[in-house]
Enzyme design. Structure first.
Site, PDB file in Angstrom:
ATOM      1  CB  CYS A  39      -3.599 -14.588  16.897  1.00 57.58           C
ATOM      2  SG  CYS A  39      -3.711 -13.695  15.654  1.00 57.58           S
TER       3      CYS A  39
ATOM      4  CG  ASP B  42      -4.221   2.853   8.177  1.00 56.41           C
ATOM      5  OD1 ASP B  42      -3.977   3.610   6.873  1.00 56.41           O
ATOM      6  OD2 ASP B  42      -3.664   1.775   8.602  1.00 56.41           O
TER       7      ASP B  42
ATOM      8  NE  ARG C 197      -3.702  -7.206   7.856  1.00 55.48           N
ATOM      9  CZ  ARG C 197      -2.673  -6.917   8.409  1.00 55.48           C
ATOM     10  NH1 ARG C 197      -1.810  -7.532   9.192  1.00 55.48           N
ATOM     11  NH2 ARG C 197      -2.070  -5.794   7.936  1.00 55.48           N
TER      12      ARG C 197
ATOM     13  CB  CYS D  97      -8.832  -8.447  15.404  1.00 52.25           C
ATOM     14  SG  CYS D  97      -7.443  -8.859  13.992  1.00 52.25           S
TER      15      CYS D  97
ATOM     16  CG  ASP E 237      -8.022   0.831  11.282  1.00 53.05           C
ATOM     17  OD1 ASP E 237      -7.784   2.086  11.095  1.00 53.05           O
ATOM     18  OD2 ASP E 237      -7.123   0.012  11.168  1.00 53.05           O
TER      19      ASP E 237
ATOM     20  NE  ARG F 163       5.310   2.472   5.622  1.00 50.84           N
ATOM     21  CZ  ARG F 163       5.325   3.759   5.200  1.00 50.84           C
ATOM     22  NH1 ARG F 163       5.845   4.192   3.946  1.00 50.84           N
ATOM     23  NH2 ARG F 163       4.432   4.283   5.864  1.00 50.84           N
TER      24      ARG F 163
ATOM     25  CB  CYS G  26      -7.235  -8.399  19.671  1.00 53.34           C
ATOM     26  SG  CYS G  26      -5.614  -8.985  20.056  1.00 53.34           S
TER      27      CYS G  26
ATOM     28  CE  LYS H 163      -0.074   2.475   9.661  1.00 54.90           C
ATOM     29  NZ  LYS H 163       0.022   1.658   8.405  1.00 54.90           N
TER      30      LYS H 163
ATOM     31  NE  ARG I  76      -2.775   0.340   3.361  1.00 58.45           N
ATOM     32  CZ  ARG I  76      -3.153   1.246   4.351  1.00 58.45           C
ATOM     33  NH1 ARG I  76      -3.134   2.507   3.963  1.00 58.45           N
ATOM     34  NH2 ARG I  76      -2.849   0.582   5.598  1.00 58.45           N
ATOM     35  CE1 TYR I  77       0.683   4.543   3.823  1.00 58.56           C
ATOM     36  CE2 TYR I  77       1.197   2.286   4.501  1.00 58.56           C
ATOM     37  CZ  TYR I  77       0.282   3.471   4.742  1.00 58.56           C
ATOM     38  OH  TYR I  77      -0.402   3.857   5.689  1.00 58.56           O
TER      39      TYR I  77
END
Ligand SMILES: *Cc1c(COP(=O)(O)O)cnc(C)c1O
Ligand code: SF4
Length: 348
Positions: A99, A306, A108, A106, A269, A90, A103, A313, A86-87
């Protein structure tokens, strides 16, 4: 053994109506709490900030207006299943969707906990060719899911492949293991990373509350830092968990004291099923301002959002520019953090 059902959970906590009426489903992530984290939860407090992060509630079943499964548009910025670009400089590699503990906030969740498992050999090879073809990429985030759910042998192979393709690539190890299950982090694991030291590693943790910084967590992170792998923390601003300047002040100072640099404080988000965690940005800005007055520059995280539709961001902070210079008078007018003003003249 981790706790994975409401029945098991009831042995530890007396569940509230909201918790009992959680249904799971596509707007949710699986229920899984490690024994280590369970032991940190205060069973007497139904609104314990640690409990809130891992015990599901019916609020996850609702989709609020303008929420989406993928507001950051990661899917459309993906090269194959696992590489998000996306950038320009990176990328993020989704090493696995699993995981050790999930969480409730989360972001994602479109991907996390679908039990697909580690990236395949083909995913790794495809990512390696892409990295070779795109030398403008300087950093890779090894993320997921939690990459440290892979065995040391699997990780050694994965990192080895990336290093072979791009020995110069900085790799960020994004993991919540220091919080969820610190004993996973051993000298052998850190030595494995160190054996691939043609370029630096950075450890990216997610401590959201000062009570998560236990002796074991601190020791786990210290193994990395002592080996020359710096540690950075990304917290999520969460309602009922850490939406207070006092809590975040204590968290950031403890992190810094333990050689973990507070890097980001994320605005939640717009992901489905997470509305009840989101803090109004106006309140977030008040907290940010208060933290700026109380914390040193080293202890201060950047409060960021974001943006939806893959906007990227942006920093969220007060505006310290009161007036820009006009053509005749070349001086700026700034607001001080304490509320005064100062003028600064600029070369014309
Ligand atoms: C956040 C993010 C990064 C890293 O951004 P930094 O601001 O450098 O920390 C890289 N790729 C993706 C897809 C991200 O979401
Ligand atoms: S550790 Fe990260 S990927 Fe896993 S559930 Fe928590 S926020 Fe999501």
């Amino acid at each position: 053994m981790a706790i994975t059902t409401l029945q098991q959970l009831e042995k530890y906590l007396s569940l509230t109506e909201d918790e009992l009426s959680w249904e799971g489903g596509p707007t949710s992530v699986p229920l899984c709490i490690t024994e280590h984290y369970m032991a940190l939860i205060d069973p007497k407090d139904p609104s314990d900030p640690l409990r809130r992060q891992v015990v599901p509630t019916c609020h996850e079943n609702t989709q609020a207006k303008s929420e989406s499964p993928d507001p950051l548009m990661e899917v459309s910025h993906s090269r194959g299943e696992r590489l998000v670009h996306r950038y320009k400089n990176r990328v993020a590699f989704l090493a696995t969707d699993i995981c050790p503990m999930y969480c409730r906030h989360c972001f994602r969740r479109r991907f996390t906990g679908n039990m697909v498992g580690p990236a395949s050999e083909k995913d790794i090879c495809d990512a390696c060719s892409y990295l070779k073809d795109n030398p403008q990429i300087k950093e890779m985030l090894l993320t997921g899911g939690d990459p440290l759910t892979l065995s040391d042998v699997q990780l050694d192979h994965m990192i080895g492949s990336f290093r072979k393709a791009r020995p110069d690539l900085i790799i960020r190890i994004c993991t919540r293991y220091p919080v969820s299950q610190p004993k996973r982090i051993t000298k052998a694991l850190v030595d494995m990373f160190k054996s691939h030291s043609s370029a630096p590693f950075y450890l990216m943790t997610q401590f959201n509350h000062p009570r998560e910084l236990t002796k074991e967590s601190i020791k786990a992170v210290a193994l990395f830092v002592d080996a020359g792998i710096p540690a950075m923390n990304q917290s999520v601003l969460l309602r009922g968990v850490n939406d207070s300047a006092d809590v975040l002040e204590e968290l950031c100072n403890s992190l810094l004291f333990n050689r973990i640099k507070p890097y980001y404080l994320f605005q939640g988000d717009m992901v489905v099923g997470t509305e009840y965690f989101r803090v109004p940005i106006r309140r977030g800005l008040e907290i940010e301002h208060e933290l700026r007055l109380r914390l040193s520059g080293l202890a201060m995280p950047n409060y960021v959002a974001d943006l939806p539709d893959g906007g990227g961001k942006i920093p969220l902070c007060g505006n310290y520019i009161v007036q820009e210079p006009d053509k005749e008078k070349g001086s700026w007018l700034f607001r001080t953090p304490e509320g005064g003003t100062r003028s600064v003249s600029d070369p014309v």
